[in-house]
Scaffold this motif. Sequence first.
Motif, PDB file in Angstrom:
ATOM      1  N   MET A 144     -33.892  -1.983 -39.199  1.00  0.00           N
ATOM      2  CA  MET A 144     -34.126  -3.233 -39.910  1.00  0.00           C
ATOM      3  C   MET A 144     -33.276  -4.360 -39.329  1.00  0.00           C
ATOM      4  SD  MET A 144     -36.423  -2.426 -42.028  1.00  0.00           S
ATOM      5  CE  MET A 144     -36.457  -4.007 -42.781  1.00  0.00           C
ATOM      6  N   GLU A 145     -32.020  -4.089 -39.063  1.00  0.00           N
ATOM      7  CA  GLU A 145     -31.140  -5.107 -38.496  1.00  0.00           C
ATOM      8  C   GLU A 145     -31.654  -5.568 -37.137  1.00  0.00           C
ATOM      9  OE1 GLU A 145     -27.213  -3.450 -38.471  1.00  0.00           O
ATOM     10  OE2 GLU A 145     -27.067  -3.493 -40.659  1.00  0.00           O
ATOM     11  N   GLN A 146     -32.093  -4.627 -36.311  1.00  0.00           N
ATOM     12  CA  GLN A 146     -32.598  -4.980 -34.989  1.00  0.00           C
ATOM     13  C   GLN A 146     -33.887  -5.781 -35.096  1.00  0.00           C
ATOM     14  OE1 GLN A 146     -31.024  -4.512 -31.974  1.00  0.00           O
ATOM     15  NE2 GLN A 146     -32.636  -5.897 -31.320  1.00  0.00           N
ATOM     16  N   ARG A 147     -34.754  -5.380 -36.002  1.00  0.00           N
ATOM     17  CA  ARG A 147     -36.040  -6.071 -36.174  1.00  0.00           C
ATOM     18  C   ARG A 147     -35.821  -7.499 -36.669  1.00  0.00           C
ATOM     19  NH1 ARG A 147     -40.481  -7.272 -34.393  1.00  0.00           N
ATOM     20  NH2 ARG A 147     -42.314  -7.154 -35.706  1.00  0.00           N
ATOM     21  N   ILE A 148     -34.933  -7.682 -37.608  1.00  0.00           N
ATOM     22  CA  ILE A 148     -34.635  -9.020 -38.119  1.00  0.00           C
ATOM     23  C   ILE A 148     -34.044  -9.875 -37.005  1.00  0.00           C
ATOM     24  CG2 ILE A 148     -33.131 -10.315 -39.686  1.00  0.00           C
ATOM     25  CD1 ILE A 148     -33.626  -8.024 -41.735  1.00  0.00           C
ATOM     26  N   ALA A 149     -33.150  -9.301 -36.225  1.00  0.00           N
ATOM     27  CA  ALA A 149     -32.550 -10.038 -35.105  1.00  0.00           C
ATOM     28  C   ALA A 149     -33.612 -10.405 -34.070  1.00  0.00           C
ATOM     29  CB  ALA A 149     -31.435  -9.212 -34.463  1.00  0.00           C
ATOM     30  N   ASP A 150     -34.500  -9.470 -33.753  1.00  0.00           N
ATOM     31  CA  ASP A 150     -35.568  -9.738 -32.779  1.00  0.00           C
ATOM     32  C   ASP A 150     -36.469 -10.868 -33.247  1.00  0.00           C
ATOM     33  OD1 ASP A 150     -34.636  -7.707 -31.169  1.00  0.00           O
ATOM     34  OD2 ASP A 150     -36.184  -6.271 -31.747  1.00  0.00           O
ATOM     35  N   CYS A 151     -36.881 -10.807 -34.492  1.00  0.00           N
ATOM     36  CA  CYS A 151     -37.782 -11.833 -35.016  1.00  0.00           C
ATOM     37  C   CYS A 151     -37.069 -13.171 -35.152  1.00  0.00           C
ATOM     38  CB  CYS A 151     -38.368 -11.399 -36.352  1.00  0.00           C
ATOM     39  SG  CYS A 151     -39.571 -10.068 -36.172  1.00  0.00           S
ATOM     40  N   GLY A 152     -35.798 -13.128 -35.434  1.00  0.00           N
ATOM     41  CA  GLY A 152     -35.024 -14.359 -35.525  1.00  0.00           C
ATOM     42  C   GLY A 152     -34.922 -15.071 -34.189  1.00  0.00           C
ATOM     43  N   MET A 153     -34.883 -14.310 -33.115  1.00  0.00           N
ATOM     44  CA  MET A 153     -34.780 -14.891 -31.782  1.00  0.00           C
ATOM     45  C   MET A 153     -36.131 -15.362 -31.249  1.00  0.00           C
ATOM     46  SD  MET A 153     -31.960 -12.611 -29.769  1.00  0.00           S
ATOM     47  CE  MET A 153     -32.525 -10.994 -30.266  1.00  0.00           C
ATOM     48  N   ARG A 154     -37.217 -14.770 -31.774  1.00  0.00           N
ATOM     49  CA  ARG A 154     -38.550 -15.109 -31.266  1.00  0.00           C
ATOM     50  C   ARG A 154     -39.483 -15.498 -32.419  1.00  0.00           C
ATOM     51  NH1 ARG A 154     -37.670 -10.130 -28.583  1.00  0.00           N
ATOM     52  NH2 ARG A 154     -39.081  -9.170 -30.057  1.00  0.00           N
ATOM     53  N   GLY A 155     -39.047 -16.463 -33.195  1.00  0.00           N
ATOM     54  CA  GLY A 155     -39.877 -16.905 -34.303  1.00  0.00           C
ATOM     55  C   GLY A 155     -41.132 -17.605 -33.807  1.00  0.00           C
ATOM     56  N   SER A 156     -42.131 -17.650 -34.633  1.00  0.00           N
ATOM     57  CA  SER A 156     -43.380 -18.320 -34.248  1.00  0.00           C
ATOM     58  C   SER A 156     -43.150 -19.827 -34.169  1.00  0.00           C
ATOM     59  CB  SER A 156     -44.471 -18.010 -35.273  1.00  0.00           C
ATOM     60  OG  SER A 156     -44.197 -18.672 -36.498  1.00  0.00           O
ATOM     61  N   ASP A 157     -44.004 -20.486 -33.421  1.00  0.00           N
ATOM     62  CA  ASP A 157     -43.891 -21.941 -33.285  1.00  0.00           C
ATOM     63  C   ASP A 157     -44.043 -22.628 -34.633  1.00  0.00           C
ATOM     64  OD1 ASP A 157     -43.510 -21.698 -30.558  1.00  0.00           O
ATOM     65  OD2 ASP A 157     -45.600 -22.116 -30.046  1.00  0.00           O
ATOM     66  N   SER A 158     -44.989 -22.152 -35.450  1.00  0.00           N
ATOM     67  CA  SER A 158     -45.207 -22.794 -36.745  1.00  0.00           C
ATOM     68  C   SER A 158     -43.997 -22.597 -37.664  1.00  0.00           C
ATOM     69  CB  SER A 158     -46.483 -22.275 -37.413  1.00  0.00           C
ATOM     70  OG  SER A 158     -46.405 -20.883 -37.624  1.00  0.00           O
ATOM     71  N   LEU A 159     -43.368 -21.433 -37.601  1.00  0.00           N
ATOM     72  CA  LEU A 159     -42.177 -21.197 -38.406  1.00  0.00           C
ATOM     73  C   LEU A 159     -41.025 -22.076 -37.924  1.00  0.00           C
ATOM     74  CD1 LEU A 159     -40.771 -19.653 -40.654  1.00  0.00           C
ATOM     75  CD2 LEU A 159     -40.256 -17.845 -38.998  1.00  0.00           C
ATOM     76  N   GLN A 160     -40.859 -22.186 -36.613  1.00  0.00           N
ATOM     77  CA  GLN A 160     -39.804 -23.043 -36.065  1.00  0.00           C
ATOM     78  C   GLN A 160     -40.025 -24.496 -36.473  1.00  0.00           C
ATOM     79  OE1 GLN A 160     -37.010 -22.037 -34.631  1.00  0.00           O
ATOM     80  NE2 GLN A 160     -37.726 -19.961 -34.960  1.00  0.00           N
ATOM     81  N   GLU A 161     -41.278 -24.949 -36.431  1.00  0.00           N
ATOM     82  CA  GLU A 161     -41.591 -26.317 -36.827  1.00  0.00           C
ATOM     83  C   GLU A 161     -41.281 -26.539 -38.314  1.00  0.00           C
ATOM     84  OE1 GLU A 161     -45.438 -29.222 -37.260  1.00  0.00           O
ATOM     85  OE2 GLU A 161     -45.421 -27.799 -35.586  1.00  0.00           O
ATOM     86  N   ALA A 162     -41.620 -25.557 -39.141  1.00  0.00           N
ATOM     87  CA  ALA A 162     -41.342 -25.666 -40.574  1.00  0.00           C
ATOM     88  C   ALA A 162     -39.840 -25.768 -40.823  1.00  0.00           C
ATOM     89  CB  ALA A 162     -41.931 -24.461 -41.317  1.00  0.00           C
ATOM     90  N   TYR A 163     -39.048 -24.957 -40.121  1.00  0.00           N
ATOM     91  CA  TYR A 163     -37.600 -25.024 -40.276  1.00  0.00           C
ATOM     92  C   TYR A 163     -37.048 -26.368 -39.786  1.00  0.00           C
ATOM     93  CZ  TYR A 163     -36.393 -20.453 -42.103  1.00  0.00           C
ATOM     94  OH  TYR A 163     -36.227 -19.367 -42.927  1.00  0.00           O
ATOM     95  N   GLN A 164     -37.605 -26.887 -38.702  1.00  0.00           N
ATOM     96  CA  GLN A 164     -37.154 -28.189 -38.205  1.00  0.00           C
ATOM     97  C   GLN A 164     -37.437 -29.293 -39.221  1.00  0.00           C
ATOM     98  OE1 GLN A 164     -39.088 -28.601 -34.405  1.00  0.00           O
ATOM     99  NE2 GLN A 164     -37.514 -27.422 -33.330  1.00  0.00           N
ATOM    100  N   GLN A 165     -38.615 -29.252 -39.822  1.00  0.00           N
ATOM    101  CA  GLN A 165     -38.953 -30.242 -40.846  1.00  0.00           C
ATOM    102  C   GLN A 165     -38.013 -30.111 -42.043  1.00  0.00           C
ATOM    103  OE1 GLN A 165     -43.111 -30.076 -41.877  1.00  0.00           O
ATOM    104  NE2 GLN A 165     -43.767 -30.445 -39.769  1.00  0.00           N
ATOM    105  N   PHE A 166     -37.723 -28.870 -42.421  1.00  0.00           N
ATOM    106  CA  PHE A 166     -36.809 -28.622 -43.530  1.00  0.00           C
ATOM    107  C   PHE A 166     -35.422 -29.172 -43.215  1.00  0.00           C
ATOM    108  CE2 PHE A 166     -33.793 -25.792 -45.752  1.00  0.00           C
ATOM    109  CZ  PHE A 166     -34.173 -26.045 -47.063  1.00  0.00           C
ATOM    110  N   GLU A 167     -34.939 -28.892 -42.012  1.00  0.00           N
ATOM    111  CA  GLU A 167     -33.614 -29.373 -41.604  1.00  0.00           C
ATOM    112  C   GLU A 167     -33.567 -30.903 -41.567  1.00  0.00           C
ATOM    113  OE1 GLU A 167     -30.698 -27.799 -41.037  1.00  0.00           O
ATOM    114  OE2 GLU A 167     -31.618 -25.907 -41.632  1.00  0.00           O
TER     115      GLU A 167
END
Length: 94
Positions: A14-37
């Motif tokens: 689980m820790e590895q999977r969360i880390a992997d997904c955190g490093m390679r998030g989808s473009d739409s998720l990254q955009e959503a986080y940028q808008q939030f920030e």
Amino acid sequence: MQNESFEKAVESFMEQRIADCGMRGSDSLQEAYQQFEQALHTLKSMLTPEQAKAFVKLEDAYSLVDGETTNCYYRAGFSDAVQFLLGWGDGKWK
């Protein structure tokens, strides 16, 4: 003992999977986080010092909720996958 080893393996996975997904998030998720920030930054610039203190607590609480939500869904997904694979263990659904 076997249960403990399994729990450690699941935790490590689980820790590895969360880390992997955190490093390679989808473009739409990254955009959503940028808008939030950006929205957070805009809001912070409008706060009084007292409001800013409360806002920091809100940010901390959101970070905790976000992390726990991620953890919960990854665990649920992993559990579902294991149950699915075990259900088809002999080539037939049990």
